[in-house]
Design a protein around this motif. Structure first.
Motif, short mmCIF file in Angstrom:
data_model
loop_
_atom_site.label_atom_id
_atom_site.label_comp_id
_atom_site.label_asym_id
_atom_site.label_seq_id
_atom_site.Cartn_x
_atom_site.Cartn_y
_atom_site.Cartn_z
N ARG A 212 0.84 -1.21 0.00
CA ARG A 212 0.00 0.00 0.00
C ARG A 212 0.87 1.26 0.00
O ARG A 212 0.55 2.25 -0.65
CB ARG A 212 -0.95 -0.01 1.20
N ALA A 213 1.99 1.21 0.72
CA ALA A 213 2.92 2.34 0.73
C ALA A 213 3.54 2.54 -0.65
O ALA A 213 3.72 3.68 -1.10
CB ALA A 213 4.01 2.12 1.78
N ALA A 214 3.86 1.43 -1.34
CA ALA A 214 4.42 1.53 -2.69
C ALA A 214 3.42 2.17 -3.64
O ALA A 214 3.78 3.01 -4.48
CB ALA A 214 4.83 0.15 -3.19
N ALA A 215 2.15 1.79 -3.53
CA ALA A 215 1.12 2.37 -4.40
C ALA A 215 0.97 3.87 -4.13
O ALA A 215 0.80 4.67 -5.06
CB ALA A 215 -0.21 1.65 -4.18
N THR A 216 1.05 4.25 -2.85
CA THR A 216 0.98 5.68 -2.50
C THR A 216 2.18 6.44 -3.06
O THR A 216 2.04 7.56 -3.58
CB THR A 216 0.92 5.85 -0.97
N LEU A 221 4.80 10.28 -6.83
CA LEU A 221 5.81 10.51 -7.87
C LEU A 221 5.18 10.96 -9.18
O LEU A 221 5.73 11.82 -9.89
CB LEU A 221 6.62 9.23 -8.08
N ASN A 222 4.03 10.39 -9.49
CA ASN A 222 3.36 10.74 -10.75
C ASN A 222 2.73 12.13 -10.73
O ASN A 222 2.30 12.64 -11.77
CB ASN A 222 2.29 9.70 -11.08
N ALA A 223 2.68 12.74 -9.55
CA ALA A 223 2.06 14.06 -9.43
C ALA A 223 2.95 15.17 -9.98
O ALA A 223 2.47 16.29 -10.21
CB ALA A 223 1.70 14.34 -7.97
N GLU A 226 8.83 16.00 -13.01
CA GLU A 226 10.23 15.65 -12.80
C GLU A 226 10.39 14.25 -12.20
O GLU A 226 11.40 13.58 -12.44
CB GLU A 226 10.90 16.67 -11.86
N SER A 227 9.43 13.82 -11.40
CA SER A 227 9.54 12.52 -10.73
C SER A 227 8.67 11.44 -11.36
O SER A 227 8.77 10.27 -11.00
CB SER A 227 9.18 12.65 -9.25
N ALA A 228 7.81 11.83 -12.31
CA ALA A 228 6.90 10.86 -12.92
C ALA A 228 7.61 9.66 -13.54
O ALA A 228 7.10 8.53 -13.44
CB ALA A 228 6.01 11.55 -13.95
N PRO A 229 8.78 9.84 -14.19
CA PRO A 229 9.47 8.65 -14.73
C PRO A 229 9.82 7.63 -13.66
O PRO A 229 9.77 6.42 -13.91
CB PRO A 229 10.73 9.24 -15.38
N PHE A 230 10.18 8.11 -12.45
CA PHE A 230 10.46 7.16 -11.37
C PHE A 230 9.18 6.47 -10.91
O PHE A 230 9.18 5.29 -10.56
CB PHE A 230 11.11 7.89 -10.19
N GLY A 231 8.07 7.21 -10.92
CA GLY A 231 6.79 6.60 -10.60
C GLY A 231 6.43 5.51 -11.58
O GLY A 231 5.94 4.44 -11.18
N GLU A 232 6.72 5.77 -12.85
CA GLU A 232 6.44 4.76 -13.87
C GLU A 232 7.31 3.52 -13.65
O GLU A 232 6.86 2.38 -13.82
CB GLU A 232 6.72 5.33 -15.26
N VAL A 234 8.58 2.41 -10.73
CA VAL A 234 8.08 1.67 -9.57
C VAL A 234 6.78 0.94 -9.93
O VAL A 234 6.53 -0.17 -9.47
CB VAL A 234 7.84 2.63 -8.38
N ASP A 235 5.98 1.56 -10.78
CA ASP A 235 4.69 0.98 -11.13
C ASP A 235 4.82 -0.25 -12.03
O ASP A 235 3.83 -0.92 -12.31
CB ASP A 235 3.82 2.03 -11.83
N ARG A 236 6.04 -0.56 -12.46
CA ARG A 236 6.25 -1.75 -13.29
C ARG A 236 6.34 -3.03 -12.47
O ARG A 236 6.50 -4.11 -13.03
CB ARG A 236 7.53 -1.59 -14.12
N ARG A 237 6.24 -2.93 -11.15
CA ARG A 237 6.25 -4.14 -10.32
C ARG A 237 5.10 -5.04 -10.74
O ARG A 237 4.10 -4.59 -11.27
CB ARG A 237 6.19 -3.78 -8.84
N SER A 238 5.23 -6.30 -10.46
CA SER A 238 4.33 -7.30 -11.02
C SER A 238 2.91 -7.21 -10.46
O SER A 238 2.65 -6.63 -9.41
CB SER A 238 4.87 -8.70 -10.73
N THR A 239 2.00 -7.84 -11.20
CA THR A 239 0.61 -7.97 -10.75
C THR A 239 0.56 -8.71 -9.42
O THR A 239 -0.28 -8.41 -8.56
CB THR A 239 -0.21 -8.73 -11.80
#
Length: 322
Positions: A212-216, A221-223, A226-232, A234-239
């Motif tokens: 849940r912390a990772a999703a937050t 980061l996506n907000a 400058e940090s959105a690429p890092f958010g993307e 992290v968001d590549r973690r598996s289903t």
């Protein structure tokens, strides 16, 4: 060179290429279009170099991925492996330690692990049972893995004189076991008949605060551009990892006894600190799921990984399975 080795090399260089893309996107967001256009050929050259390096490394690679690395890679990006790198994706399969008759105990590992992480491998023998160690792709959702497990268990029970079946799962493995029961109930599968107990060790029945912390973190980061690429990234973690964020609503078979065993790093399991910290990955509340029909057990002074080898846990398993 095996298909697994070739695919592993390709995955490694593709991952490096992804990191280059993140750096490029961050630079673009900070520097603006003018400087970004100047730097674009540099990033392009690095990308070409990685492609060439990947081709050379693939040509000389030998062997296959170590078992431990296989578990980690499948847990992290196993859903993508199944689609883009099938030679590295782990299909559900089992290793049997003896005759498939009488009492059979099926062990299910957790996220980013394989069956080789189990420290209680001889528990089944001690209680006069045969151990079956299942390996599965922990990057897939618990529901998908539960469906595959249910199919496997149906084949196992149909072709062998099994009179008692027990499922033991560590962490995600416990959720996969419960998902398999849910699937079997929905489809009237025969392997439920000899099933007597489902034992979950540190399983996040109500979700994991870490995920849940990772999703937050991804949302934060996506907000910002400058940090959105890092958010993307992290968001590549598996289903499979993402599926641990929230609780499960899997049905339980009325005749099957569920044991939910939790651990906490605090010496006193009933203290506020003990309940909040849990085993540092799963809270005791999540691991014991107070609303579920289950016997609950909490051990103090243990972390999440200790559930795989600690003598107190072993004694509990012998008690449940004897």
């Amino acid at each position: 060179m095996t298909d697994e080795a070739r695919t592993g090399v390709r995955l490694a260089f593709d991952a490096l290429g992804g990191i280059v893309d993140v750096v490029r996107d961050v630079h673009r967001a900070i520097a603006g279009p003018g400087l970004a256009a100047v730097a674009a050929p540099v990033f392009g050259a690095v990308r070409v170099g990685l492609a060439a390096g990947g081709a050379v490394a693939e040509a000389v690679a030998r062997g296959s991925l170590p078992v431990g690395l296989t578990g980690v890679v499948n847990g992290a990006v196993g859903d993508r492996l199944r689609t883009d790198y099938p030679a590295l994706a782990t299909p559900l399969r089992a290793t049997v330690d003896g005759p498939l008759d009488g009492h059979v105990v099926v062990f299910l590992h957790g996220l980013v692990h394989t069956e080789q992480r189990w420290g209680h491998r001889d528990v089944a023998e001690e209680v006069g049972a045969t151990a079956v160690h299942v390996r599965y792709n922990s990057g897939l959702s618990t529901t998908d893995n539960g469906r595959d497990l249910a199919v496997h268990l149906e084949t196992l029970v149909t072709g062998n004189p099994i009179t008692r079946l027990s499922l033991v799962g560590h962490s995600m493995g416990g959720l996969v076991a419960r998902a398999a029961v849910h699937e079997a109930l929905a489809n009237g599968q025969r392997w439920l008949s000899p099933l007597r107990e489902v034992i979950c060790l540190g399983s996040p029945h109500l979700g994991s605060p870490v995920e849940r912390a990772a999703a937050t973190a991804v949302r934060l980061l996506n907000a910002f551009p400058e940090s959105a690429p890092f958010g993307e990234l992290v968001d590549r973690r598996s289903t499979g990892i993402k599926s641990l964020a929230h609780g499960t609503a899997y049905s339980a078979a009325p005749h099957v006894r569920q044991h939910f065993l939790a651990a906490t790093v605090a010496t006193n399991p009933t203290s506020t600190t003990g309940r909040l910290l849990g085993d540092l990955l799963v809270s005791t509340t999540s691991a014991t799921a107070p609303a579920a029909e289950a016997d609950r057990h909490v051990l103090g002074g243990l972390g999440h990984s200790a559930l795989l080898h600690h003598p107190e846990v072993r004694a509990k398993l012998v008690e449940f399975l004897a």
